[in-house]
Motif scaffolding. Sequence first.
Motif, PDB file in Angstrom:
ATOM      1  N   ASP A 199      -6.173   5.561  13.107  1.00  0.00           N
ATOM      2  CA  ASP A 199      -6.769   5.788  11.794  1.00  0.00           C
ATOM      3  C   ASP A 199      -6.224   7.064  11.152  1.00  0.00           C
ATOM      4  O   ASP A 199      -6.725   7.507  10.125  1.00  0.00           O
TER       5      ASP A 199
ATOM      6  N   PRO B  17      -1.715   4.311   3.118  1.00  0.00           N
ATOM      7  CA  PRO B  17      -2.585   3.740   4.157  1.00  0.00           C
ATOM      8  C   PRO B  17      -2.458   4.501   5.477  1.00  0.00           C
ATOM      9  O   PRO B  17      -1.442   5.160   5.738  1.00  0.00           O
TER      10      PRO B  17
ATOM     11  N   ARG C 207      -3.207   2.228  11.144  1.00  0.00           N
ATOM     12  CA  ARG C 207      -3.841   0.938  11.414  1.00  0.00           C
ATOM     13  C   ARG C 207      -3.824   0.043  10.180  1.00  0.00           C
ATOM     14  O   ARG C 207      -3.496  -1.148  10.261  1.00  0.00           O
ATOM     15  N   ALA C 208      -4.169   0.613   9.022  1.00  0.00           N
ATOM     16  CA  ALA C 208      -4.224  -0.181   7.795  1.00  0.00           C
ATOM     17  C   ALA C 208      -2.830  -0.610   7.355  1.00  0.00           C
ATOM     18  O   ALA C 208      -2.654  -1.678   6.763  1.00  0.00           O
TER      19      ALA C 208
ATOM     20  N   ALA D  35      -1.667  -3.399  10.028  1.00  0.00           N
ATOM     21  CA  ALA D  35      -2.599  -4.529   9.841  1.00  0.00           C
ATOM     22  C   ALA D  35      -2.439  -5.611  10.907  1.00  0.00           C
ATOM     23  O   ALA D  35      -2.262  -6.797  10.609  1.00  0.00           O
TER      24      ALA D  35
ATOM     25  N   THR E  20      -1.171  -1.698  -2.396  1.00  0.00           N
ATOM     26  CA  THR E  20      -2.309  -2.043  -1.557  1.00  0.00           C
ATOM     27  C   THR E  20      -3.264  -2.973  -2.300  1.00  0.00           C
ATOM     28  O   THR E  20      -3.137  -3.208  -3.512  1.00  0.00           O
TER      29      THR E  20
ATOM     30  N   ASP F  86      -9.642  -4.023   8.107  1.00  0.00           N
ATOM     31  CA  ASP F  86      -8.795  -3.000   8.728  1.00  0.00           C
ATOM     32  C   ASP F  86      -7.404  -2.932   8.112  1.00  0.00           C
ATOM     33  O   ASP F  86      -6.545  -2.208   8.612  1.00  0.00           O
ATOM     34  N   SER F  87      -7.181  -3.689   7.045  1.00  0.00           N
ATOM     35  CA  SER F  87      -5.853  -3.758   6.441  1.00  0.00           C
ATOM     36  C   SER F  87      -5.847  -3.148   5.048  1.00  0.00           C
ATOM     37  O   SER F  87      -6.843  -3.198   4.322  1.00  0.00           O
ATOM     38  N   ALA F  88      -4.708  -2.574   4.695  1.00  0.00           N
ATOM     39  CA  ALA F  88      -4.546  -2.033   3.341  1.00  0.00           C
ATOM     40  C   ALA F  88      -4.117  -3.115   2.357  1.00  0.00           C
ATOM     41  O   ALA F  88      -4.075  -2.864   1.147  1.00  0.00           O
TER      42      ALA F  88
END
Length: 602
Positions: free
Chosen positions: A38, A414, A417-418, A421, A521, A570-572
């Motif tokens: 993160d 982002p 993690r984002a 993805a 995004t 959890d994704s951008a």
Amino acid sequence: MADGADTEGRGPDLGWQVAAAAAVIGLYLLPLLVWGQDSHARIHDLLEQPPISTARVLRDAGAVFAPSAQTVDALMAPMPRGFLGSETIWPLWGFLLWPPFVAYVVVIACNAVVGTLGFWLLADRVASPRDGMERWIRTGCAVAYGLLPHYVPAGLATAVMPLAVWSLLRVHAREADARDALVMALVALGGGFVTGPLFLLMAAGTLAVLDGLRRRTVPWAVVTVVVLTTVVALLADHRLLWSVVADHGTVTHRVEFDNPRNEGLTVALLTGLIFLFGHYTSETAHWPVVFMVLAIAAWCRRGPSVRVPEADRAWRGARGAVLVALGFAVVYAGWLWGPVVDLREAFFLTRVLNFQRLNWMGPMVWHLALLFGLRVIARSWTSARWVPAALVVAHLGAVFLARESIQEARRGMPTWRAFFAEAQFDEIQAVLDADPTSDRVGSLGLLPSIATYNGLRTVDGYLANYPLEVKHALGRVIAPELERAPEMRWYFDGWGSRAYLFTTHLPYNHRRNIMRDVIHTADDAVVIPDVAFDWDAFRAMGGTHLLSAVEIADPGASGLRLVQVFEHPDSAWRIHLYVPADRAEPANVGGNDEAVHPGAEP
């Protein structure tokens, strides 16, 4: 040892200095350890290109140690293993050995330790402290250098430079021992050799030869170390050597490089920008504290300190470092000045080597200027010793603020993690059901490194060296779009390392080099009217699907059909999965009905 140097060796407080340095480095790394994926990381030139994506490809293909001529089929198109980096060079083998984020943290930690140790030893040699305050100044400058946001794709390239200079000075003074062999091994194997340390060794060798001519002697020791280190580095990076000199029948895309020819005013402006702020591949974080230190040191020169020999020598060191940094800025900007571009084409050495890389020594030089400037102040204002201490703390604060995670968060990028993805791409792969031997995806509005990271084969990508025929194949895909955007045509045709699906509706201004021009995004909610890609050429490269982070208002008019839209907390990204219109594929296969875009066909 310099006059007035500490006669108690490195001081009774050395243990406290080591503990303080370790604590500051630990504090710097703590957010990465606590937040994990993160955290933010540099996207430009790191998350978008090797070594991260290359490591995944080589592992999946079982081609880490394959012969350089063996074909690896994942990045963009089948290409020889020799174009994908040497497994013996750090940091690629780090990303092969550990999970990507762990390897990223390890690279940053190694840079911090090697940079701090190297600058500490170099500072101790060229500006030996005379008392406790100057010892703490030395340690503070060393930690600041170690914590600079060194260019991760190049491994130890900039972090190791002070250690290399320290070792070369020992060799020149005939004090070398086994430690210097270890240092030169780090220089040769630490990564980014041809983009950084090579130019340091060339500069050191040249200076040693000039000094030898003045003394009427040959500096064989330094020359031997420079030559041996260069040979070892090139042999270790055997894939690069193979791609350049072997007769493998594959032409690199670099043969079509068309260097820009800047006008005089542009060169002058770029010189000033590099001098004041440095370059993103060799971050210096010297603005504004180092300039403040130099201004105070210059003011001190007007007082009684001019009669103090140690302060006078320190000022000459600071002034010399600033002039060298200015010289690097002039070379960096002047390398692209029209007359210089024409002149360098006449010489082999200037055709194959990019002397802009001299600027990679800039972080070390600016921190030497900081060290000498603080020394002038410390020896001038003996009644206000808190001033240089406060300036060291201020510079450490500037270095902390320059870290990648803060800068990327400030730009609205982002998190790790984002960005990658992984959970979202698990869902996408379930729908794709792609044939791993033939199917490829293209990426629009997000970087192809994301698809590669998640195990998908791509038609696009970012490689510093790849076959020219692959560039031409992708060029045919995006040719209709390039016709509508002449600036992007020059960028792709004249460089092409960033081989993306460019479209005029998402213009990338390469002069600004801002990733937010390339990635969009879910929060951006970008809608473009259409895309003009050659889908026959796309299919000829094996392309079967388009992953788009932007919505195409009229996919039918663009020769596309929407299959499904994917979103994940959890994704951008809000990823639209398209296929060329003549490809038969049911919409929302195995997906959630609520995720289907209203425009999807039944």
